[in-house]
Motif scaffolding. Sequence first.
Motif, PDB file in Angstrom:
ATOM      1  N   ALA A 115      -5.100   2.834  -8.395  1.00  0.00           N
ATOM      2  CA  ALA A 115      -3.767   2.343  -8.029  1.00  0.00           C
ATOM      3  C   ALA A 115      -2.676   3.143  -8.729  1.00  0.00           C
ATOM      4  N   VAL A 116      -2.939   3.571  -9.955  1.00  0.00           N
ATOM      5  CA  VAL A 116      -1.963   4.405 -10.668  1.00  0.00           C
ATOM      6  C   VAL A 116      -1.772   5.732  -9.934  1.00  0.00           C
ATOM      7  N   LEU A 117      -2.870   6.254  -9.358  1.00  0.00           N
ATOM      8  CA  LEU A 117      -2.769   7.477  -8.559  1.00  0.00           C
ATOM      9  C   LEU A 117      -1.877   7.240  -7.342  1.00  0.00           C
ATOM     10  N   TYR A 118      -2.039   6.095  -6.685  1.00  0.00           N
ATOM     11  CA  TYR A 118      -1.159   5.766  -5.563  1.00  0.00           C
ATOM     12  C   TYR A 118       0.298   5.679  -6.021  1.00  0.00           C
ATOM     13  N   ALA A 119       0.508   5.129  -7.214  1.00  0.00           N
ATOM     14  CA  ALA A 119       1.865   5.018  -7.749  1.00  0.00           C
ATOM     15  C   ALA A 119       2.495   6.402  -7.929  1.00  0.00           C
ATOM     16  N   ALA A 120       1.686   7.353  -8.383  1.00  0.00           N
ATOM     17  CA  ALA A 120       2.189   8.717  -8.566  1.00  0.00           C
ATOM     18  C   ALA A 120       2.661   9.301  -7.242  1.00  0.00           C
ATOM     19  N   MET A 191      -1.850   9.683   0.801  1.00  0.00           N
ATOM     20  CA  MET A 191      -1.375   8.745   1.824  1.00  0.00           C
ATOM     21  C   MET A 191      -1.868   7.330   1.550  1.00  0.00           C
ATOM     22  N   LYS A 192      -2.423   7.145   0.339  1.00  0.00           N
ATOM     23  CA  LYS A 192      -2.917   5.842  -0.128  1.00  0.00           C
ATOM     24  C   LYS A 192      -4.054   5.334   0.766  1.00  0.00           C
TER      25      LYS A 192
END
Length: 843
Positions: A115-120, A191-192
Amino acid sequence: MKRIIDPILLLLVFLVLLVSCKPKVPQIFLPKDATAKESLVASEIRRYIYLRTGLLPEIINGSEAEIPTSGQVIVLERKGQNQVPDDLIEEEYYLKSSITADLEKLVVSGGSDQAVLYAAYEFAEQLGVRFYLHGDVIPDGKILFKIPDLDIRQKPLFSVRGIQPFHDFPEGPDWWNVNDYHAILGQLPKMKMNFFGLHTYPYRAKFDGGGPKAEPLVWIGKESEINPDGTVKAAYPALHFATNDSTWGYSPVKTSDFSFGASQIFEADTYGTDYMKNVSGWPHTEAENLKIFNESGQMFNEVFSQAKALGVKICVGTETPLIIPKEVRERHNIKAETDEQIKELYRGMFIRIQKTYPINYYWLWTPEDWTWKGVSDANVAKTEKDMKLAYEVLNEMGKPFQLATSGWVLGPPKDRTQFDRVLPKDMPFSCINRGVGYTPVEKGFKAINDRPKWSIPWMEDDPDLIGTQLWVGRLRKDALDSYLYGCSGLIGIHWRTRDLSPNVSALARAAWMANLWENSPEVKNRDLSTADFYTDWVNSEFGYPYESLIKLLVWLDGKGVEQKEGYKGDSHLNVTDWIDGPGALMTNKSVEDLTERLDRYQFLQQMQAILPSIPGAGNHERYEYWLNNMKFNKSLVETALAAKELQLAVEEIKKEKEKTKKQRMAIDKVLPLRLELAEKWKQSVKLLLSKVSTTGEMGMLANLEMHNYRHNQTITGHDKYLKELGVDLPDEAFPSKEYTGKTRVIVPTDESVLSMGKDFYLRVRVLSSEKAISGKLMWKNLGTYEYKEIGLKKMDRNVFEVTIPFSEITTDFEYFVEVSAGKELVIFPVTSPGINRTVVVMK
C-alpha cells in the motif's frame, strides 16, 4: 564624493541572493529496517520528483528523531506510528502533509508496504505523472517543487485488480519477450493493480487454417517426464505466434516481404518472441517443441518472480475438460480417459508449474462455444467432474496455489450459477463479458455468494483489433456493475497496450472509485459519463485542456450496443471486422455503410488544426500519435470502400456475356479501381508505420500483411480474373518494399524497474530511407551530469541491441538513444536530454 561599490562585495551579495532563491532539495526518510519494497518506494518518489523538478532528493535511512526541523521532508512511516491511522487495511494507502514553522512534511504510509508503494505512485500522479501499460507519461517542462497539500486515504473497491492479456495474436503477448513482460508487469503497481492472468489455448486434433493451435504456457504431461529443474523431457507441437505459421487466418509470410519498408524493423524472416524465432513451421521438430516449452518456462520464471516481488499475483490456466494432446495419448497409451489418468496429468501439469515458475492461481476455462451454443447435460457434467478432479489433485499436493474458474461465460447456458452449488467456495469464479464486451457484465454474478468473483470486461475487442477503440464510458459502467454485483475482482482483457491507454487507465481508476457513480444519471445506460476523464487525459497527454478536443473524445467514446444478447454490436469508431480472423477490412459491408462511416471522420480537420498549438516535444509526439491513429482508422475505411467498389465492378463484368465487352469494362472501369485500391492500401500501411511504437503495433503490421493482404486477398483477390481477361497490372498496382517516410527510432520496451544484479537490455528499431544507420545509448546515474555511451550492435536490417552490464549498474539511471541515419541525427525519446527514460533498480 563619488562612492564606488566594491566588486567583490557585489559578487558576494549576488551569491547570497542566488543561494537563497535556489530551491531546497527535499529529503526522503525511510525506516532503518526498511523492507525491499519500502526502499523501492523511496527510489520511486525520488525518480518522479527528479523528472518533474530536476531536483534529486536525498534518501536517508533514519529514525523519527533524525528528521530535520526545517526544509521539505517526505517520511515513509508504518501504520499506527506518529499519528498514522492504525486501522488501515492491507492495500489502503495514506498521504498526509503538514506545515509546522519551517518544516514542510509529507507522510507516506499504508496498511502494508504494498500500500505504501501505491501511495508513492499516487504522489507521482499528484505531480502530474500518468501511468499506462506502455510506460509513463511525464509532462513537458519542469515545475518548482513544493510539498503538495494532501490528505488522502484510499482503499480499493476490488481486492483483485489487473489485466488479462490474451495469447493468440501478434498484437498481444505472443510477441512479448522477457523485457516486455518486465516492463508491463512493472507498470501494474503504478496503476495500483495487483493481478496478471494468462489463458492457454489447448491442443486441437485438426487445424483448418483458422482458430488457435496449442500454446506452451501450460504443458500437459506426467510427472515422470519432468526434470528436477522443471524442464520437460517430452513435448508436443505448440506455439506462440510466428510469421512462418498460420493461425486465425494469418497466412505465413516472411517479414522481408512486408511492404513499404516495414521489414526494416523485424530482425528475422521468421519473427516472433525469442523462443519462437527461427523455429520451423508447424508441427516443428521434437527438439524445437522441447525448446519452446523449456525456454518459455525459463522466461516466465524470471518475469513471474519479479511480479511476485512487486506484489502482483499471477494466474495461468487452460481449458476444461482437459484436452489431451495426441502425442501424450500415444506416449502413455491412453485410449479411454479414466479419472485416475486425468488426475495423473493434472498432477504432472501442476508439478511442472511448481518447479518452473511461481503462480498464485490456476484457472480452468469452460468451453468457448458455451457463449453461443446449447450444451448437453453430459458435457456440463464432464466439465464439472474435470474441475473437481483438478481440485482433488491440488488438495493432495497441499494447495501450492489456488484453483479458479473462468470462461467466455460464467457457467452452463441453462443455469449460469450451477457450478456455484457444487464447487468448493474457495474457488474464485470469473468470466469475460459476452459479445466481446458489447454485452454488459454477467448478471449471474449477483446470485453467487460467499466466494471470490472476478469480472473481466473487454478493454478492446478482437474483431476490430487494428482499429482505435475508446471504451472509457463502457468500462466505467462495467466496473460499477461489477461492484454492485458484489464482485471482488476487476480484470481487463486486451492485446495491445499504447493504443488502449485511455481504456487501461479508466479501468485501473474505476477499481478504486466506481462506487462514486452509483447515483449517476447515466447509471442505466451502457456508458457512463466520461467528461471528467478526458479533461484530465487531454491535459496530461497534450499539456493543455483543449475544450473542443475533450468534447470530441467524449462524443467518440463507446456507444457500442450488442445486436442481440451475447453478440457483438457496432460503434462509432469500428473500422474492421472478423472475417476469417481479427481486424479484417470491412469488405462485408455495403458501399452505403462504408460511405457513412467515412463521413464520421469530418472531425479530423478539427484535430489537425489543433496540432500546431500543442506545446512541448513530448506533448506534440503524443498528439501526433493519436492524430495518426484516427487518420489510420479513416484510411482503413477508405481502403475497404475501394475494395468493395472493385468487387462490385468485377461482379458486373461477370454478368456480361460478350468477351470483348468484358475486356473493355475491365480496362476502362476495373483497372482504375484496382489502382485506386493499391493507393489506398499504401496510405494505410504508411500511416501505421508513422505511429508504430510498440510490439502490439508491430503485430498490427503483421495483421495487414498476413491476414488482410495474403489470407483475405483484400487487394489482390481479383487479379487472377483480370489476368484471364488480358489485363496487365502495372507495378504501381503492387506494394513497394521501399520506405519513404521520415526517419523514426522505435524502442517498444520501456522497462523502468530493473531487478538488482540484472543486465539492462534494449532493442532499437529504425525506419529510414537512409542506408547508413548507426547509433549509441547515452546513459548516466540519475541526476548526474556525465554520460557514458555504448554503441548499438546491429542484429539484422535496421534492428539493433544494446546492453548495460549489471556490473556497471550501481544505482538508478537514465538514458536516451541517439541514431545517425545518413546526415540526420534522431534522438529517442524526443524529450531528451531534458526528460530521459529512467530506470529504478529494485533490491
